[in-house]
Write a protein that holds these residues in place. Structure first.
Motif, mmCIF file in Angstrom:
data_model
loop_
_atom_site.group_PDB
_atom_site.id
_atom_site.type_symbol
_atom_site.label_atom_id
_atom_site.label_comp_id
_atom_site.label_asym_id
_atom_site.label_seq_id
_atom_site.Cartn_x
_atom_site.Cartn_y
_atom_site.Cartn_z
ATOM 1 N N SER A 26 0.828 -1.194 0.000
ATOM 2 C CA SER A 26 0.000 0.000 0.000
ATOM 3 C C SER A 26 0.865 1.247 0.000
ATOM 4 N N PHE A 43 1.258 5.542 -1.424
ATOM 5 C CA PHE A 43 1.502 6.223 -2.695
ATOM 6 C C PHE A 43 2.748 5.680 -3.379
ATOM 7 N N CYS A 75 2.400 4.789 4.697
ATOM 8 C CA CYS A 75 1.464 5.858 4.350
ATOM 9 C C CYS A 75 2.189 7.198 4.448
ATOM 10 N N THR A 96 3.960 10.588 2.249
ATOM 11 C CA THR A 96 3.546 11.428 1.137
ATOM 12 C C THR A 96 4.708 12.264 0.621
ATOM 13 N N ASP A 148 2.180 13.247 -4.554
ATOM 14 C CA ASP A 148 0.999 12.581 -3.997
ATOM 15 C C ASP A 148 -0.114 13.606 -3.777
ATOM 16 N N GLY A 195 -3.251 13.101 -3.672
ATOM 17 C CA GLY A 195 -4.314 12.583 -2.827
ATOM 18 C C GLY A 195 -3.957 12.505 -1.358
ATOM 19 N N HIS A 224 -2.085 10.146 0.524
ATOM 20 C CA HIS A 224 -2.389 8.794 1.009
ATOM 21 C C HIS A 224 -1.703 8.546 2.351
ATOM 22 N N TRP A 247 -4.777 -0.552 4.425
ATOM 23 C CA TRP A 247 -4.550 0.184 3.185
ATOM 24 C C TRP A 247 -4.344 1.650 3.499
ATOM 25 N N CYS A 248 -3.466 2.310 2.778
ATOM 26 C CA CYS A 248 -3.238 3.742 2.943
ATOM 27 C C CYS A 248 -4.297 4.511 2.159
ATOM 28 N N LEU A 249 -5.155 5.193 2.890
ATOM 29 C CA LEU A 249 -6.227 5.968 2.275
ATOM 30 C C LEU A 249 -5.856 7.436 2.158
ATOM 31 N N CYS A 250 -6.473 8.089 1.192
ATOM 32 C CA CYS A 250 -6.356 9.543 1.090
ATOM 33 C C CYS A 250 -7.046 10.140 2.315
#
Length: 120
Positions: A22, A24, A30, A32, A36, A38, A40, A79-82
């Motif tokens: 996971s 970006f 996670c 950035t 990036d 978003g 993430h 998972w790495c989310l925005c």
């Protein structure tokens, strides 16, 4: 010497998910950078509710995409989310739990730390 990324607790950033790769940069973290857009930076343990919500918002995280080396996610995967998507899900009442040690410190630019702490 490389930059030491920190998490929202102020300690060194821990990996979120090494099995699925996971983030970006697809390195399991996670973190950035300038590319990036978003941001993430939120390490989440995805739930069925969140995956369905994300799908309705146009982001299918369920369907495998072998051409992108993406196996598809199932409830319980990390998972790495925005940060903005996580906040949006929070406002809709379906934000998944987070792993604070793996959320990049910049997540608090978008999400209040107390809100993140309430979703461990």
């Amino acid at each position: 010497m490389g930059v030491i990324n920190k998490n929202v607790l102020g300690t060194p950033l821990e990996p979120c998910c090494l099995e699925i790769r996971s983030g970006f940069y697809r390195d399991g973290y996670c973190r950035t950078g300038d590319l990036d857009l978003g941001k993430h930076v939120v390490c989440a343990v995805v739930t069925k509710g969140f995956l369905v919500y994300s799908l309705t918002r146009g982001n299918d995280l369920i369907t495998p995409r072998p051409d992108w080396d993406f196996p598809g996610l199932k409830p319980g995967d990390k998972w790495c989310l925005c940060a903005t998507r996580w906040k949006e899900a929070f406002e809709a009442g379906c934000a998944p739990p987070v792993v604070l040690e793996s959320c990049h410190e910049s997540a608090t630019d978008i999400i209040d730390l107390d809100v993140l702490k309430a979703h461990v």
